[in-house]
Motif scaffolding. Structure first.
Motif, PDB file in Angstrom:
ATOM      1  N   MET B   1      60.055  23.909  33.273  1.00 22.16           N
ATOM      2  CA  MET B   1      59.425  25.206  33.052  1.00 22.16           C
ATOM      3  C   MET B   1      58.319  25.415  34.090  1.00 22.16           C
ATOM      4  O   MET B   1      57.735  24.464  34.563  1.00 22.16           O
ATOM      5  N   LYS B   2      58.092  26.660  34.412  1.00 22.92           N
ATOM      6  CA  LYS B   2      57.061  26.968  35.402  1.00 22.92           C
ATOM      7  C   LYS B   2      56.014  27.903  34.803  1.00 22.92           C
ATOM      8  O   LYS B   2      56.319  28.697  33.897  1.00 22.92           O
ATOM      9  N   ALA B   3      54.816  27.804  35.309  1.00 19.45           N
ATOM     10  CA  ALA B   3      53.768  28.759  34.943  1.00 19.45           C
ATOM     11  C   ALA B   3      53.094  29.232  36.219  1.00 19.45           C
ATOM     12  O   ALA B   3      52.985  28.475  37.192  1.00 19.45           O
ATOM     13  N   ARG B   4      52.701  30.483  36.214  1.00 16.24           N
ATOM     14  CA  ARG B   4      51.934  31.014  37.341  1.00 16.24           C
ATOM     15  C   ARG B   4      50.576  31.465  36.813  1.00 16.24           C
ATOM     16  O   ARG B   4      50.498  32.279  35.903  1.00 16.24           O
ATOM     17  N   VAL B   5      49.545  30.890  37.390  1.00 17.39           N
ATOM     18  CA  VAL B   5      48.173  31.244  37.010  1.00 17.39           C
ATOM     19  C   VAL B   5      47.559  32.050  38.146  1.00 17.39           C
ATOM     20  O   VAL B   5      47.611  31.630  39.308  1.00 17.39           O
ATOM     21  N   THR B   6      47.024  33.213  37.817  1.00 13.67           N
ATOM     22  CA  THR B   6      46.322  34.030  38.812  1.00 13.67           C
ATOM     23  C   THR B   6      44.841  34.037  38.470  1.00 13.67           C
ATOM     24  O   THR B   6      44.478  34.318  37.327  1.00 13.67           O
ATOM     25  N   VAL B   7      44.024  33.686  39.432  1.00 14.13           N
ATOM     26  CA  VAL B   7      42.573  33.628  39.224  1.00 14.13           C
ATOM     27  C   VAL B   7      41.917  34.628  40.162  1.00 14.13           C
ATOM     28  O   VAL B   7      42.102  34.554  41.378  1.00 14.13           O
ATOM     29  N   MET B   8      41.183  35.587  39.590  1.00 15.13           N
ATOM     30  CA  MET B   8      40.485  36.600  40.401  1.00 15.13           C
ATOM     31  C   MET B   8      39.009  36.597  40.016  1.00 15.13           C
ATOM     32  O   MET B   8      38.657  36.310  38.868  1.00 15.13           O
ATOM     33  N   LEU B   9      38.174  36.967  40.960  1.00 17.60           N
ATOM     34  CA  LEU B   9      36.763  37.172  40.637  1.00 17.60           C
ATOM     35  C   LEU B   9      36.646  38.332  39.655  1.00 17.60           C
ATOM     36  O   LEU B   9      37.393  39.311  39.747  1.00 17.60           O
ATOM     37  N   LYS B  10      35.738  38.222  38.696  1.00 18.06           N
ATOM     38  CA  LYS B  10      35.517  39.316  37.752  1.00 18.06           C
ATOM     39  C   LYS B  10      35.011  40.546  38.490  1.00 18.06           C
ATOM     40  O   LYS B  10      34.379  40.432  39.546  1.00 18.06           O
ATOM     41  N   ASN B  11      35.264  41.717  37.904  1.00 21.50           N
ATOM     42  CA  ASN B  11      34.725  42.937  38.492  1.00 21.50           C
ATOM     43  C   ASN B  11      33.204  42.849  38.520  1.00 21.50           C
ATOM     44  O   ASN B  11      32.591  42.371  37.574  1.00 21.50           O
ATOM     45  N   GLY B  12      32.628  43.290  39.605  1.00 22.65           N
ATOM     46  CA  GLY B  12      31.174  43.255  39.717  1.00 22.65           C
ATOM     47  C   GLY B  12      30.679  42.028  40.458  1.00 22.65           C
ATOM     48  O   GLY B  12      29.548  42.005  40.927  1.00 22.65           O
ATOM     49  N   VAL B  13      31.529  41.008  40.560  1.00 25.81           N
ATOM     50  CA  VAL B  13      31.150  39.825  41.343  1.00 25.81           C
ATOM     51  C   VAL B  13      31.523  40.090  42.800  1.00 25.81           C
ATOM     52  O   VAL B  13      32.645  40.492  43.097  1.00 25.81           O
ATOM     53  N   LEU B  14      30.561  39.894  43.674  1.00 25.17           N
ATOM     54  CA  LEU B  14      30.771  40.146  45.101  1.00 25.17           C
ATOM     55  C   LEU B  14      31.888  39.263  45.643  1.00 25.17           C
ATOM     56  O   LEU B  14      31.954  38.081  45.331  1.00 25.17           O
ATOM     57  N   ASP B  15      32.780  39.854  46.442  1.00 29.35           N
ATOM     58  CA  ASP B  15      33.932  39.121  46.979  1.00 29.35           C
ATOM     59  C   ASP B  15      33.903  39.179  48.506  1.00 29.35           C
ATOM     60  O   ASP B  15      34.540  40.023  49.128  1.00 29.35           O
ATOM     61  N   PRO B  16      33.135  38.295  49.142  1.00 30.42           N
ATOM     62  CA  PRO B  16      32.991  38.365  50.602  1.00 30.42           C
ATOM     63  C   PRO B  16      34.306  38.146  51.339  1.00 30.42           C
ATOM     64  O   PRO B  16      34.517  38.708  52.416  1.00 30.42           O
ATOM     65  N   GLN B  17      35.187  37.335  50.757  1.00 31.05           N
ATOM     66  CA  GLN B  17      36.469  37.060  51.390  1.00 31.05           C
ATOM     67  C   GLN B  17      37.309  38.345  51.435  1.00 31.05           C
ATOM     68  O   GLN B  17      37.883  38.694  52.478  1.00 31.05           O
TER      69      GLN B  17
END
Lengths: 76, 76
Positions: B1-17
Motif C-alpha cells: 500500500m502507498k500513502a502520499r503526504v503533502t506538507v505545506m506552510l500554513k497560510n500566513g507563514v512567510l514562504d521565502p522559497q
C-alpha cells in the motif's frame, strides 16, 4: 485559477532525503515503512489566461530538473 | 500500500522559497503568476497493516512541523 505541480525524483535516481526519512521513522518505532521518496509540491496562483501548457513550460524551464526529475501538473 | 503526504506552510507563514520561485518565473518572462507556495510531498511504501491514522501520527511526530505547517494524507 490555481495549479499544483508535483516534482519527484525519477525512479532509479538515489533519494537520500527519502532514505533519511525512512531511517528516522524506523528509529521512532514506526515499523512497516518499506520505502520513502521525497519530492516537492508547488502551488501557483495563476491569471485566467495561463494554460496547462504554460505551466508545463515553467516546469521544463525552472521548476523541475528533467534530467533527474519528473513532474506532474494538475489544474485546480 | 502507498500513502502520499503533502506538507505545506500554513497560510500566513512567510514562504521565502515560494517567493523566490515567483521572482524567478517573472524574470524568465512568465507573466500571470500571482503567488507561489512551495511545500514537500512524501511518498511512503507501507505494509498492509498500516492505517491512515498511523501515517497521521508519523506526520505529527516527524514529517511536518505542525506549528507552521499543515499536512494532508492520501492513501493510494
Amino acid at each position: 485559477m490555481k495549479a499544483r505541480v508535483t516534482v519527484m525524483l525519477k525512479n532509479g535516481v538515489l533519494d537520500p532525503q527519502g532514505e533519511a526519512v525512512r531511517h528516522a521513522l524506523g528509529a521512532l518505532g514506526f515499523d512497516g515503512v518499506g520505502g520513502v521518496r521525497q519530492g516537492k509540491v508547488i502551488e501557483l496562483d495563476l491569471a485566467p489566461e495561463i494554460t496547462e501548457a504554460d505551466v508545463e513550460h515553467m516546469c521544463e524551464q525552472l521548476l523541475a530538473n528533467t534530467v533527474i526529475e519528473r513532474f506532474d501538473v494538475e489544474m485546480l
